[in-house]
Enzyme design. Structure first.
Site, PDB file in Angstrom:
ATOM      1  N   ARG A 149      69.866  78.554  19.516  1.00  0.00           N
ATOM      2  CA  ARG A 149      69.016  79.523  20.197  1.00  0.00           C
ATOM      3  C   ARG A 149      67.625  78.993  20.522  1.00  0.00           C
ATOM      4  O   ARG A 149      66.802  79.730  21.051  1.00  0.00           O
ATOM      5  CB  ARG A 149      68.938  80.810  19.369  1.00  0.00           C
ATOM      6  CG  ARG A 149      70.299  81.480  19.260  1.00  0.00           C
ATOM      7  CD  ARG A 149      70.230  82.901  18.745  1.00  0.00           C
ATOM      8  NE  ARG A 149      71.529  83.536  18.931  1.00  0.00           N
ATOM      9  CZ  ARG A 149      72.460  83.656  17.993  1.00  0.00           C
ATOM     10  NH1 ARG A 149      72.229  83.205  16.775  1.00  0.00           N
ATOM     11  NH2 ARG A 149      73.611  84.236  18.253  1.00  0.00           N
ATOM     12  N   GLU A 211      80.736  85.256   8.081  1.00  0.00           N
ATOM     13  CA  GLU A 211      82.197  85.351   8.172  1.00  0.00           C
ATOM     14  C   GLU A 211      82.895  84.352   7.248  1.00  0.00           C
ATOM     15  O   GLU A 211      84.113  84.206   7.288  1.00  0.00           O
ATOM     16  CB  GLU A 211      82.653  85.098   9.613  1.00  0.00           C
ATOM     17  CG  GLU A 211      82.487  86.282  10.545  1.00  0.00           C
ATOM     18  CD  GLU A 211      81.039  86.685  10.777  1.00  0.00           C
ATOM     19  OE1 GLU A 211      80.767  87.896  10.762  1.00  0.00           O
ATOM     20  OE2 GLU A 211      80.187  85.796  10.966  1.00  0.00           O
ATOM     21  N   ASP A 340      82.071  95.466  10.842  1.00  0.00           N
ATOM     22  CA  ASP A 340      81.317  94.340  11.403  1.00  0.00           C
ATOM     23  C   ASP A 340      80.230  94.813  12.363  1.00  0.00           C
ATOM     24  O   ASP A 340      79.924  94.168  13.365  1.00  0.00           O
ATOM     25  CB  ASP A 340      82.243  93.349  12.109  1.00  0.00           C
ATOM     26  CG  ASP A 340      81.556  92.017  12.374  1.00  0.00           C
ATOM     27  OD1 ASP A 340      80.832  91.537  11.485  1.00  0.00           O
ATOM     28  OD2 ASP A 340      81.712  91.457  13.480  1.00  0.00           O
TER      29      ASP A 340
END
Length: 570
Positions: A149, A211, A340
């Site tokens: 990012r 995850e 989630d």
């Protein structure tokens, strides 16, 4: 219009596999070309602190420490944005998902690509100054694409987190690596896709990997040496909490508290593998010496049976002391999340009205639930939440082996996409996804650093998917305007003093809207998904808007390798 520069200085792109291949025996980091500029002007703490009023540079991932993504120049505005044209296009060597925010310092731009390449460019012409390619270790474990990012800048250094869970410092003038620190062990499921934040000589970085059964954290490193200064675990050893039965909006989440308490007595606190990644930059309040960030989902995502309790501090806004890393306060949006719907979009600091109409320092967060949450900064408490920006159905229906339909889907609402604020209009702008999904639960044991979802969330192919751009009055929670888009939205948004908001779509459209009304004023077809946050800057008196067009792995939008800068036609 200025002659289009297609960055002819860039070598012909090689096959993606060859670009990324760097086995354990690779001898050194790669830097191509020398700088054309010599020493870059030092980025001082004063420059970083005053970035919100800087009409020339773009010094932070989200514009400033408050993360408002509000650019104060107005040369490009509602009356002339229709004349916006490409000034230059730079093509990177990596044609893959792009989520970078360009950072601009005194006419020099820094961008990153997937797989941890960094480019320094002439922000006026798009000419390459140098190119750094990280020597990736043998193990990388990451969710949702090989993204990066962006960088942080301070002093004479550029900082980047890497997919193999390193933090590297580069010389801003040459691209030479100055130091490298191991943030965490990639074999355990840790990786870095977020951009760092630098403040008062500290490089702040969290971790993704929620995850993979990791234990999340935020860490501070010395900007000069790479030495670890402090570390905060986003999962406390006592992660149980208060056994909350309702979400932040007051809706029943259908928890079986008795079953959870029995599981806790049998297996103990699951804190060591409970997830809690930090995907995006913290907001920094220099006045109170505090930082604010949001924490992602618990692990495994959909199977709550192996993680009894509220799973603190997942799905939460958290505030720490900047200097020590000590806990100050938190607010949890969803306890014991099995959908989630984690907190990922970076928080924003701005003045807001409290419940009595008094102006107080506030924190905004755009949730995957489709709400914008408004908090008091001093104690993290919730003042209000906005009207839902996307449909909400069957909240909170529990996942089943056969599959349960619930909206929003697991991508949101507001995904990781940063929002933007126009303080004059008292509006916050968000981009949203609408993806109907079925939730399936399937219990599996902890897989030692491998993907651990505890089931699956699957898009329903017979139902329409779409997105929107939404403006929310954060002092009332009311939606001021909303524009539907053809595809689910992911990437980010920029507001400017020229009365504009800029954002891109997965179909390649990059658009400008009237910040007050939502009217579309301009569009450009970039040829690949525009799924990165835009930035703006000024060089030699001319304002530019810049964005990466590389598509998105998470939603499988068309890949590309372009950094495109726009300015007004002469």
């Amino acid at each position: 219009m200025k002659r289009l520069c297609w960055a002819t200085c860039v070598a012909t792109a090689v096959a993606v596999a060859a670009v990324f291949a760097s086995g354990p025996g690779a001898s050194a980091q790669e830097v191509h070309k020398g700088t054309l500029y010599g020493d870059m002007q030092t980025v001082t703490q004063d420059m970083l602190s005053r970035a919100a009023g800087d009409g020339n540079n773009f010094l932070h991932t989200n514009g400033n420490y408050a993360q408002t993504r509000y650019y104060p120049a107005r040369q490009i505005n509602t009356s002339n944005v229709s004349k916006l044209r490409p000034a230059w296009v730079f093509q990177t060597e990596v044609s893959e998902s792009m989520e970078t925010t360009p950072i601009v310092v005194n006419g020099v731009m820094y961008v990153t690509t997937a797989f941890n390449h960094v480019y320094a460019l002439n922000a006026k012409t798009g000419e390459e100054l140098w190119h750094f390619k990280h020597n990736m270790g043998p193990i990388t474990t990451y969710c949702c694409g090989p993204n990066n990012r962006g960088v942080a800048v301070s002093g004479n250094k550029v900082f980047m987190g890497t997919l193999d869970a390193k933090l590297v410092a580069l010389d801003a003038a040459t691209g030479k690596q100055l130091w490298e620190a191991e943030v965490a062990d990639p074999e355990q499921g840790y990786s870095e896709t977020m951009a760092p934040t630098v403040v008062d000589g500290k490089v702040l970085i969290g971790t993704n990997g929620g995850e993979y059964g990791i234990r999340g954290f935020v860490k501070a490193y010395d900007a000069e040496t790479g030495k670890l200064l402090w570390s905060f675990d986003t999962i406390p050893e006592n992660s149980v909490g208060v056994w909350a039965t309702h979400d932040a909006t007051g809706r029943d989440m259908h928890r079986d508290i008795a079953a959870e308490k029995a599981a806790l007595a049998k297996m103990g606190d699951p804190y060591k593998t409970l997830g809690g990644g930090v995907w995006q930059n913290p907001a920094v309040d220099l006045e109170s010496r505090r930082i604010y960030f949001v924490v992602g989902n618990p692990s495994p995502d959909l199977d709550g049976s192996v993680r009894p309790g509220d799973n603190l501090y997942t799905d939460s806004l958290v505030s720490l002391d900047l200097d020590t890393g000590k806990y100050v306060c938190h607010f949890q949006y969803i306890a014991h999340d099995v959908w989630d719907l984690d907190a990922v979009s970076p928080p924003i600091l701005t003045m807001v009205k409290d419940k009595d109409g008094k102006m107080v320092k506030g924190v905004l967060h755009g949730g995957k639930t489709g709400h914008v949450y408004v908090h008091k900064a001093d104690d993290c408490s919730l003042i209000r939440f906005s009207e839902a920006m996307v449909p909400q159905e069957n909240m909170w229906a529990l996942p089943t082996k056969e599959g349960t339909r619930m909206l929003p889907g697991a991508n949101g609402g507001v995904e990781w996409s940063p929002m933007a604020v126009n303080p004059d209009l008292e509006l916050v702008y968000a981009i949203n996804l609408h993806q109907p999904m079925n939730y399936f639960v399937e219990g599996t044991p902890y897989p030692e650093g491998k993907l651990w979802l505890g089931g699956a969330f699957k898009v329903i192919p017979t139902e329409e998917q779409w997105g929107n751009v939404t403006a929310v009055d954060y002092d009332s929670g009311k939606i001021r305007w909303k524009v539907k888009t053809a595809q689910p939205m992911i990437g980010g948004i920029l507001a400017t003093a020229g009365g504009l908001v800029f954002t891109g779509e997965g179909n390649g459209q990059f658009k400008a809207y009237d910040a007050e009304t939502g009217s579309q004023l301009w569009a450009f077809q970039a040829g690949a998904g525009v799924n990165a946050p835009p930035a703006s800057y000024t060089v030699d008196g001319k304002q530019y808007v810049v964005v990466a067009a590389g598509g998105n792995a998470q939603l499988n939008y068309k890949r590309g390798n372009n950094i495109i800068a726009f300015t007004l036609a002469d």
